[in-house]
Write an enzyme that holds these catalytic residues in place. Sequence first.
Site, PDB file in Angstrom:
ATOM      1  N   ASP A  19       0.408 -33.719  28.353  1.00 16.78           N
ATOM      2  CA  ASP A  19      -0.446 -32.557  27.575  1.00 16.78           C
ATOM      3  C   ASP A  19      -1.409 -32.069  28.724  1.00 16.78           C
ATOM      4  O   ASP A  19      -2.243 -32.942  29.165  1.00 16.78           O
ATOM      5  CB  ASP A  19      -1.278 -33.016  26.509  1.00 16.78           C
ATOM      6  CG  ASP A  19      -1.714 -31.590  25.436  1.00 16.78           C
ATOM      7  OD1 ASP A  19      -1.912 -30.638  26.200  1.00 16.78           O
ATOM      8  OD2 ASP A  19      -1.597 -32.008  24.325  1.00 16.78           O
ATOM      9  N   HIS A  41      -4.088 -29.750  27.924  1.00 19.72           N
ATOM     10  CA  HIS A  41      -5.107 -28.899  27.008  1.00 19.72           C
ATOM     11  C   HIS A  41      -6.603 -29.418  27.397  1.00 19.72           C
ATOM     12  O   HIS A  41      -6.531 -30.567  26.987  1.00 19.72           O
ATOM     13  CB  HIS A  41      -4.642 -28.989  26.014  1.00 19.72           C
ATOM     14  CG  HIS A  41      -3.288 -27.990  25.249  1.00 19.72           C
ATOM     15  ND1 HIS A  41      -2.239 -28.341  25.519  1.00 19.72           N
ATOM     16  CD2 HIS A  41      -3.321 -26.639  25.118  1.00 19.72           C
ATOM     17  CE1 HIS A  41      -1.422 -27.545  25.140  1.00 19.72           C
ATOM     18  NE2 HIS A  41      -2.005 -26.236  24.852  1.00 19.72           N
TER      19      HIS A  41
END
Length: 147
Positions: A16, A18
């Site tokens: 990830d 983000h």
Amino acid sequence: MERKKKVLVMGVIGADVHAVGNRILYQAFTEAGFDVINLGVMVSQEEYIAAAIESKADAIVISSLYGQGELDCRGMREKCDEAGLKGIPLLVGGNIVIGKQQFSDVEARFHAMGFDCVFPPGTMPEVTIAALKRILHVEDGAGTGGQ
């Protein structure tokens, strides 16, 4: 006598990338008086564990937004226990599963995997901070070098 601040290791697990939510949480935890080691994005279980050992962390906070959190978090409690971090509080939140699922079901699965607190998407930082203070036995203004 000034108490030592509680130490948190945090980051975004797995593949990830983000970063925005991670930055917001880092700021909120720091402002709440915690000593925060932010590992950033794309963090492996082993990196969380190594940082927790090195910093003598009081808790590990994991976030995930790309939906693979359940897969990325499997075995984390066992790895912590094996590394000498038996009982360290594990908190996880964000979009931690794929698709629309009842949060109570998701929460139950993460508790079964050894996580102490599980937060749904959109949880405000204050909710996580309150949970951390409760778990770590921190009174407002005490133990976090706080306000």
